[in-house]
Scaffold this motif. Structure first.
Motif, mmCIF file in Angstrom:
data_model
loop_
_atom_site.group_PDB
_atom_site.id
_atom_site.type_symbol
_atom_site.label_atom_id
_atom_site.label_comp_id
_atom_site.label_asym_id
_atom_site.label_seq_id
_atom_site.Cartn_x
_atom_site.Cartn_y
_atom_site.Cartn_z
ATOM 1 N N ASP A 37 47.910 73.713 32.056
ATOM 2 C CA ASP A 37 48.286 72.726 31.049
ATOM 3 C C ASP A 37 48.926 71.492 31.696
ATOM 4 O O ASP A 37 48.662 70.351 31.298
ATOM 5 C CB ASP A 37 49.254 73.344 30.032
ATOM 6 C CG ASP A 37 48.567 74.340 29.103
ATOM 7 O OD1 ASP A 37 47.319 74.343 29.056
ATOM 8 O OD2 ASP A 37 49.278 75.105 28.434
ATOM 9 N N THR A 82 42.533 76.860 30.150
ATOM 10 C CA THR A 82 43.158 76.587 28.853
ATOM 11 C C THR A 82 42.546 75.368 28.161
ATOM 12 O O THR A 82 43.068 74.921 27.146
ATOM 13 C CB THR A 82 44.677 76.408 29.006
ATOM 14 O OG1 THR A 82 44.921 75.375 29.969
ATOM 15 C CG2 THR A 82 45.336 77.701 29.466
ATOM 16 N N THR A 126 41.132 72.175 29.696
ATOM 17 C CA THR A 126 41.175 70.797 30.202
ATOM 18 C C THR A 126 39.832 70.100 30.021
ATOM 19 O O THR A 126 39.740 69.037 29.412
ATOM 20 C CB THR A 126 41.542 70.783 31.701
ATOM 21 O OG1 THR A 126 42.781 71.452 31.883
ATOM 22 C CG2 THR A 126 41.650 69.363 32.220
ATOM 23 N N SER A 157 44.805 80.479 23.950
ATOM 24 C CA SER A 157 45.503 79.197 24.040
ATOM 25 C C SER A 157 44.558 78.045 23.699
ATOM 26 O O SER A 157 44.908 77.123 22.942
ATOM 27 C CB SER A 157 46.069 79.021 25.456
ATOM 28 O OG SER A 157 46.590 77.730 25.637
ATOM 29 N N LYS A 171 44.810 75.368 20.536
ATOM 30 C CA LYS A 171 44.795 73.907 20.718
ATOM 31 C C LYS A 171 43.691 73.274 19.885
ATOM 32 O O LYS A 171 43.880 72.213 19.279
ATOM 33 C CB LYS A 171 44.572 73.561 22.196
ATOM 34 C CG LYS A 171 45.758 73.823 23.084
ATOM 35 C CD LYS A 171 45.389 73.400 24.499
ATOM 36 C CE LYS A 171 46.257 74.096 25.514
ATOM 37 N NZ LYS A 171 45.772 73.890 26.871
#
Length: 286
Positions: free
Chosen positions: A27, A60, A62, A88, A92
């Protein structure tokens, strides 16, 4: 993301195992290097805007979110070995209101039986291919699934980012380079394809490499607290592997940098930068 040493404390911050430290570092990587990731997606030599994208070893998210932002009509299938990372990513996506454009798939890409990933126009693999036990097989698997004329983008970091000036810390100048050198044997054994030239490997798998670009990253540390957190989380991972190869004085100095309560803590330093290189290969399926 596929990688055979998931439970080894790994200084390569793109090793997508299941622990919270890796999620945090992914992150932070996304936050700190967002502009560079956006410039890579903008550079891709695409013939038309892709509608079906696969993000291999998505971590996660990107690349997933950079690609969703760049291509507003696209749908992304995000693939990783870590259920935690995929959860996760899904959270998001929901928070950003794009969950209808993302499908998450848990899969071990080192197996020879990949899940159904459809027929993508674009496959994106950022800092994931070097973890494959058999990269040639993985590249051939991508080639077999890409739509004719589709593009495969392989992004790799040239080693691990550097954060400290060469003369830091005052008590042990050059400490960061010595810590990285102490991890070299580990990397040679566990991540032998890190730093590889993917051009010949892509060609051998049947791709035509259309373009290659190396992007130098050199970010000043005064851009916010994220760089201090990024440096600390990154060097904690280096310490996990380098400790046995460092002099006691180096280890003590490193622990002082990592201690959030120390006056010399990485979280307090004004002299940090983020220095690394990313290379991207754009390969076409004929």
């Amino acid at each position: 993301m596929a990688h055979t040493h998931q439970h080894t404390p790994h200084p390569d911050h793109h090793a997508h195992g299941g622990d919270g430290g890796q999620a945090e570092i992914l992150d932070l990587d996304a936050e700190v290097l967002a502009e560079h990731t956006a410039s890579l997606t903008a550079w891709l030599p695409l013939r038309s805007a892709p509608r079906r994208i696969v993000d291999l070893g998505c971590g996660t998210g990107t690349g997933t979110f950079a690609l969703l932002g760049r291509f507003p009509d696209a749908h992304v299938t995000a693939v990783d070995t870590s259920p935690g990372h995929l959860r996760s990513l899904h959270e998001k996506a929901r928070a950003l209101g794009v969950e209808g454009r993302v499908r998450t798939v848990a899969a071990d890409l080192d197996s020879d039986r990949w899940p159904d990933l459809g027929t993508p126009d674009l496959v994106w693999a950022s800092a994931s291919m070097h973890h494959m036990a058999d990269p040639g097989r993985a590249l051939r698997s991508v080639h077999a699934r890409l739509a004719p004329g589709g593009l495969f983008a392989v992004v790799e970091l040239a080693g691990f980012p550097r954060f400290l000036p060469a003369d830091a810390p005052e008590s042990r100048p050059g400490l960061e380079e010595r810590a990285h050198a102490a991890t070299d044997a580990f990397h040679a054994e566990h991540v032998p394809h890190r730093g590889a030239d993917w051009g010949p490997l892509l060609t051998a798998a049947g791709f035509t490499v259309e373009a290659e670009r190396t992007l130098r990253v050199d970010l000043p540390g005064g851009r916010g607290a994220a760089i201090g957190r990024y440096a600390r989380t990154s060097l904690q991972r280096v310490r996990a592997v380098a400790a046995s190869g460092l002099a006691p004085e180096d280890l003590a100095a490193l622990d002082e940098l990592l201690d959030p309560d120390s006056p010399n803590s990485l979280l307090r330093r004004e002299d940090l930068t983020v220095r690394t290189e990313r290379t991207i290969w754009a390969a076409r399926r004929a």
